[in-house]
Design a protein around this motif. Sequence first.
Motif, PDB file in Angstrom:
ATOM      1  N   GLY A   1       0.795  -1.213   0.000  1.00 33.72           N
ATOM      2  CA  GLY A   1       0.000   0.000   0.000  1.00 33.72           C
ATOM      3  C   GLY A   1       0.833   1.273   0.000  1.00 33.72           C
ATOM      4  O   GLY A   1       0.471   2.266  -0.639  1.00 33.72           O
ATOM      5  N   LEU A   2       1.953   1.269   0.707  1.00 31.26           N
ATOM      6  CA  LEU A   2       2.777   2.473   0.790  1.00 31.26           C
ATOM      7  C   LEU A   2       3.336   2.840  -0.577  1.00 31.26           C
ATOM      8  O   LEU A   2       3.320   4.006  -0.982  1.00 31.26           O
ATOM      9  CB  LEU A   2       3.902   2.263   1.803  1.00 31.26           C
ATOM     10  CG  LEU A   2       4.702   3.506   2.187  1.00 31.26           C
ATOM     11  CD1 LEU A   2       5.132   3.421   3.647  1.00 31.26           C
ATOM     12  CD2 LEU A   2       5.939   3.666   1.304  1.00 31.26           C
ATOM     13  N   GLU A   3       3.829   1.834  -1.310  1.00 28.41           N
ATOM     14  CA  GLU A   3       4.375   2.090  -2.637  1.00 28.41           C
ATOM     15  C   GLU A   3       3.280   2.558  -3.606  1.00 28.41           C
ATOM     16  O   GLU A   3       3.507   3.418  -4.437  1.00 28.41           O
ATOM     17  CB  GLU A   3       5.070   0.836  -3.175  1.00 28.41           C
ATOM     18  CG  GLU A   3       6.360   0.479  -2.468  1.00 28.41           C
ATOM     19  CD  GLU A   3       6.129  -0.164  -1.104  1.00 28.41           C
ATOM     20  OE1 GLU A   3       7.006  -0.055  -0.235  1.00 28.41           O
ATOM     21  OE2 GLU A   3       5.051  -0.787  -0.913  1.00 28.41           O
ATOM     22  N   GLN A   4       2.097   1.968  -3.449  1.00 29.44           N
ATOM     23  CA  GLN A   4       0.970   2.382  -4.283  1.00 29.44           C
ATOM     24  C   GLN A   4       0.610   3.843  -4.001  1.00 29.44           C
ATOM     25  O   GLN A   4       0.350   4.626  -4.921  1.00 29.44           O
ATOM     26  CB  GLN A   4      -0.239   1.475  -4.012  1.00 29.44           C
ATOM     27  CG  GLN A   4      -1.521   1.899  -4.685  1.00 29.44           C
ATOM     28  CD  GLN A   4      -1.483   1.732  -6.199  1.00 29.44           C
ATOM     29  OE1 GLN A   4      -0.767   0.873  -6.695  1.00 29.44           O
ATOM     30  NE2 GLN A   4      -2.241   2.542  -6.902  1.00 29.44           N
ATOM     31  N   TYR A   5       0.606   4.214  -2.725  1.00 30.40           N
ATOM     32  CA  TYR A   5       0.249   5.583  -2.357  1.00 30.40           C
ATOM     33  C   TYR A   5       1.301   6.572  -2.864  1.00 30.40           C
ATOM     34  O   TYR A   5       0.968   7.663  -3.353  1.00 30.40           O
ATOM     35  CB  TYR A   5       0.096   5.691  -0.849  1.00 30.40           C
ATOM     36  CG  TYR A   5      -0.544   6.992  -0.404  1.00 30.40           C
ATOM     37  CD1 TYR A   5      -1.890   7.251  -0.681  1.00 30.40           C
ATOM     38  CD2 TYR A   5       0.182   7.960   0.269  1.00 30.40           C
ATOM     39  CE1 TYR A   5      -2.476   8.449  -0.293  1.00 30.40           C
ATOM     40  CE2 TYR A   5      -0.396   9.151   0.664  1.00 30.40           C
ATOM     41  CZ  TYR A   5      -1.734   9.389   0.380  1.00 30.40           C
ATOM     42  OH  TYR A   5      -2.310  10.574   0.757  1.00 30.40           O
ATOM     43  N   CYS A   6       2.573   6.205  -2.778  1.00 31.48           N
ATOM     44  CA  CYS A   6       3.654   7.052  -3.294  1.00 31.48           C
ATOM     45  C   CYS A   6       3.457   7.301  -4.785  1.00 31.48           C
ATOM     46  O   CYS A   6       3.581   8.438  -5.272  1.00 31.48           O
ATOM     47  CB  CYS A   6       4.997   6.373  -3.031  1.00 31.48           C
ATOM     48  SG  CYS A   6       6.440   7.220  -3.701  1.00 31.48           S
ATOM     49  N   PHE A   7       3.126   6.267  -5.518  1.00 33.34           N
ATOM     50  CA  PHE A   7       2.882   6.355  -6.957  1.00 33.34           C
ATOM     51  C   PHE A   7       1.681   7.241  -7.250  1.00 33.34           C
ATOM     52  O   PHE A   7       1.714   8.104  -8.142  1.00 33.34           O
ATOM     53  CB  PHE A   7       2.664   4.932  -7.489  1.00 33.34           C
ATOM     54  CG  PHE A   7       2.316   4.840  -8.947  1.00 33.34           C
ATOM     55  CD1 PHE A   7       3.288   4.979  -9.923  1.00 33.34           C
ATOM     56  CD2 PHE A   7       1.006   4.575  -9.343  1.00 33.34           C
ATOM     57  CE1 PHE A   7       2.964   4.873 -11.270  1.00 33.34           C
ATOM     58  CE2 PHE A   7       0.685   4.470 -10.680  1.00 33.34           C
ATOM     59  CZ  PHE A   7       1.663   4.615 -11.652  1.00 33.34           C
ATOM     60  N   GLN A   8       0.590   7.075  -6.488  1.00 32.45           N
ATOM     61  CA  GLN A   8      -0.616   7.860  -6.719  1.00 32.45           C
ATOM     62  C   GLN A   8      -0.405   9.331  -6.389  1.00 32.45           C
ATOM     63  O   GLN A   8      -0.915  10.216  -7.093  1.00 32.45           O
ATOM     64  CB  GLN A   8      -1.774   7.287  -5.898  1.00 32.45           C
ATOM     65  CG  GLN A   8      -2.257   5.933  -6.390  1.00 32.45           C
ATOM     66  CD  GLN A   8      -3.391   5.378  -5.549  1.00 32.45           C
ATOM     67  OE1 GLN A   8      -3.631   5.825  -4.427  1.00 32.45           O
ATOM     68  NE2 GLN A   8      -4.095   4.396  -6.082  1.00 32.45           N
ATOM     69  N   VAL A   9       0.325   9.609  -5.315  1.00 32.17           N
ATOM     70  CA  VAL A   9       0.608  11.007  -4.959  1.00 32.17           C
ATOM     71  C   VAL A   9       1.427  11.672  -6.066  1.00 32.17           C
ATOM     72  O   VAL A   9       1.147  12.822  -6.464  1.00 32.17           O
ATOM     73  CB  VAL A   9       1.349  11.081  -3.612  1.00 32.17           C
ATOM     74  CG1 VAL A   9       1.906  12.493  -3.382  1.00 32.17           C
ATOM     75  CG2 VAL A   9       0.412  10.716  -2.465  1.00 32.17           C
ATOM     76  N   ALA A  10       2.431  10.962  -6.587  1.00 32.92           N
ATOM     77  CA  ALA A  10       3.248  11.521  -7.664  1.00 32.92           C
ATOM     78  C   ALA A  10       2.385  11.834  -8.889  1.00 32.92           C
ATOM     79  O   ALA A  10       2.505  12.909  -9.495  1.00 32.92           O
ATOM     80  CB  ALA A  10       4.370  10.548  -8.025  1.00 32.92           C
ATOM     81  N   ASN A  11       1.507  10.912  -9.253  1.00 28.87           N
ATOM     82  CA  ASN A  11       0.642  11.142 -10.412  1.00 28.87           C
ATOM     83  C   ASN A  11      -0.333  12.297 -10.177  1.00 28.87           C
ATOM     84  O   ASN A  11      -0.595  13.105 -11.082  1.00 28.87           O
ATOM     85  CB  ASN A  11      -0.138   9.869 -10.750  1.00 28.87           C
ATOM     86  CG  ASN A  11       0.703   8.874 -11.530  1.00 28.87           C
ATOM     87  OD1 ASN A  11       1.595   9.256 -12.272  1.00 28.87           O
ATOM     88  ND2 ASN A  11       0.428   7.602 -11.358  1.00 28.87           N
ATOM     89  N   ALA A  12      -0.891  12.372  -8.946  1.00 29.27           N
ATOM     90  CA  ALA A  12      -1.833  13.448  -8.636  1.00 29.27           C
ATOM     91  C   ALA A  12      -1.144  14.813  -8.700  1.00 29.27           C
ATOM     92  O   ALA A  12      -1.710  15.783  -9.227  1.00 29.27           O
ATOM     93  CB  ALA A  12      -2.444  13.219  -7.254  1.00 29.27           C
TER      94      ALA A  12
END
Length: 298
Positions: A15-26
Amino acid sequence: MKTLTIGETFGFRGGLEQYCFQVANALSALGHSHVLLHERASGVDEDAYRAAFEDVVKIPENCGEADYFAFLDEICARHRPEVALVHKSRNLEFMRALRRRLPTITIIQDHHLYCLREVRYFPKSRKICTLPLGPKCMLYGCFMGRPLRCKMVPTFHALGPRKKLLAAHRDCHGVIVLSNHMKEQLVLNGFAPERVDVVHGFTVPPETPPAPLPANPPNADGKVLFVGQVIRSKGLDVLLQAIALLPGVGLVAVGDGSALDTNKTLAAELGITDRVEFTGRLIHAELEKYYAQTTVQA
């Protein structure tokens, strides 16, 4: 604005890696760009993960604060970031150098800073811990971790280094948490409440909305989806016990980890193997069909 994003793992893992990826895209959608510094690679969908960042650089291992400062000097000269955004780092010397080099925001998403075992419950009773990081952690046996090698010799967690790492994050220029509960935990451990901002987590819906479930699906009582690392602290064993009490309800468990075999054995002991599917780890494209086929996601 350009950010220097810090994450332990490059690639999809949890989940942490997924959230890092989503924050970068946002943030990219708002016109910002990012450089990712990481300590290790997951080997999972790395090309897709890399697309969210202008550059991806591995952090050198086992260096002192001065060496990390020189490394960051080179990164900053090449990319000119304006702020550092830390999703997770246990590297004390690196954190100290980072705070000296750039305004640093840390996003604290789990208990690793203020819990030696990182799970926030006592090892024997499994009762929830409400104590700050300190000497009582040693009295309750929280210095002893699960064996990592040979499955016989336990790991040991030192209190001193963990307190220093906690202080390094407490001294960052800004602190973000995803829930009010996490803010309470940080305040308990000496963070000034006015310096901790709660920014609730978000999810990104799939590009193609899933088809609606039929009015009377074959599994009329529904199916539950679990996605995450299969480790003791995630509570899949509790979910299995709940499924055993709900005849007609199925479960799909996506992920792998050290407790996978234990949970498979538990499912057999509970007599629910015909209602539980263990898929192992899946790439994101494969996950979408499970989200569409299940009524509850845990």
